[in-house]
Design an enzyme around this catalytic site. Structure first.
Site, PDB file in Angstrom:
ATOM      1  N   ARG A 126     -15.990  -4.848 -79.983  1.00 35.00           N
ATOM      2  CA  ARG A 126     -16.921  -5.938 -79.665  1.00 35.00           C
ATOM      3  C   ARG A 126     -17.318  -6.691 -80.929  1.00 35.00           C
ATOM      4  O   ARG A 126     -17.249  -7.930 -80.975  1.00 35.00           O
ATOM      5  CB  ARG A 126     -18.176  -5.375 -78.972  1.00 35.00           C
ATOM      6  CG  ARG A 126     -19.275  -6.418 -78.732  1.00 35.00           C
ATOM      7  CD  ARG A 126     -20.533  -5.759 -78.164  1.00 35.00           C
ATOM      8  NE  ARG A 126     -21.063  -4.742 -79.039  1.00 35.00           N
ATOM      9  CZ  ARG A 126     -21.884  -4.969 -80.065  1.00 35.00           C
ATOM     10  NH1 ARG A 126     -22.279  -6.200 -80.344  1.00 35.00           N
ATOM     11  NH2 ARG A 126     -22.335  -3.969 -80.814  1.00 35.00           N
ATOM     12  N   CYS A 234     -16.418   1.893 -72.682  1.00 29.99           N
ATOM     13  CA  CYS A 234     -17.003   1.685 -74.010  1.00 29.99           C
ATOM     14  C   CYS A 234     -16.044   0.949 -74.943  1.00 29.99           C
ATOM     15  O   CYS A 234     -16.288   0.860 -76.129  1.00 29.99           O
ATOM     16  CB  CYS A 234     -17.382   3.034 -74.629  1.00 29.99           C
ATOM     17  SG  CYS A 234     -18.734   3.865 -73.793  1.00 29.99           S
TER      18      CYS A 234
END
Length: 302
Positions: A126, A234
């Site tokens: 991310r 995740c």
């Protein structure tokens, strides 16, 4: 009633979080005992998380301890908790969110460099993707470990800066220079301490629910529903942040390609109603606007 056994990872930050849960319970006149457990995620600091091939790498050992009745509750940093929980485990409380932001920490030799010149150390897909969205020629190094380990690696390594969660720096009371990063959208439920319990222990779970912060729960459930609908686990570059402002909720989120070139974002203000799954609603907007193909692309590349 006997002491409530609080399971936690054994890092300094995790122990701080467990003590914070203990403090809330003690304020309600309950006895507590902290039980540190070494997690598999802490045993392997050489591989980036996404290459370990599993979600829940930091929660699995606490889940096992909970299911084996070695502990009564488990304390987690909520952003580490998979959206799919193991059978017989449930989230029972969320402490009030403190610092959800990502921050940049530089080494002294990079003090005067512009953002686009920085070589960054981060293993987070991310953080990499959101950085590349703004600075497409950036270089990265992998970095793992607790806050102290990462900061030492920053001093010793061949890179200029790293990105960390502000919550960890604040909770550890570290005196360190940092810069805010408005270009980032935090990980879903970043900055939130959560408590998991066993469904077979309703009495303990009811006690722990007394320390729940409901506004935080509303926001993180929106974020986690958004994440689970995208099937991000995740690993995919997904940011999501909900906050209550006056009588409305503002929700900012984005799904980005690994290289940051393709980002599908939402930014919504709405009045909350508990009967509507807003996280799922906005995730479907992303999926219908190219997110489905983008998720398939990301999964094929990881």
């Amino acid at each position: 009633m006997k002491s409530i056994r609080i399971g936690t990872r054994n890092s300094a930050l995790a122990l701080w979080q467990a003590r914070e849960v203990a403090r809330h319970l003690q304020n309600n006149n309950y006895l507590t005992e902290i039980v540190p457990i070494v997690s598999s995620g802490d045993k392997n600091l050489n591989q980036p998380l996404y290459s370990l091939g599993i979600t829940g790498v930091f929660t699995r050992d606490l889940d096992i301890a909970l299911l084996n009745d070695e502990i009564d509750i488990a304390v987690h940093s909520l952003k580490d908790v998979p959206t799919q929980l193991p059978q017989n485990i449930e989230m029972i409380a969320y402490l009030e969110r403190d610092y959800p932001q990502d921050i940049l920490i530089r080494k002294e030799s990079a003090r005067n460099k512009e953002f686009h010149e920085l070589k960054l150390a981060t293993s987070s897909l991310r953080r990499r993707a959101f950085w590349l969205r703004n600075y497409p020629n950036a270089e990265f190094s992998d970095i793992r470990g607790n806050i102290q380990t990462r900061l030492q690696k920053l001093e010793d390594g061949n890179f200029d800066a790293t990105i960390l969660s502000l919550a960890g720096i604040k909770r550890m009371k570290m005196e360190i220079d940092y810069e805010m990063l408005p270009l980032m959208i935090c990980a879903p439920s970043q900055g939130v301490i959560s408590v998991a319990g066993h469904t077979d222990k309703p009495e303990i779970n009811e006690i722990v629910r007394q320390i729940n912060h409901n506004p935080t729960q509303i926001c993180v459930e929106i974020e986690r529903n958004f994440l689970s609908t995208l099937e991000g686990g995740c690993t995919a570059p997904i940011g999501a942040f909900a906050e209550i402002i006056a009588d409305q909720i503002r929700f900012k989120a984005a799904l980005c390609s690994l290289d940051g070139k393709n980002c599908i974002a939402v930014d919504e203000n709405f009045v909350y109603t508990p009967t509507e799954n807003f996280g799922e609603k906005f995730a479907k907007v992303v999926l219908e606007n190219g997110g489905k193909e983008l998720m398939a692309e990301i999964k094929s590349q990881i």
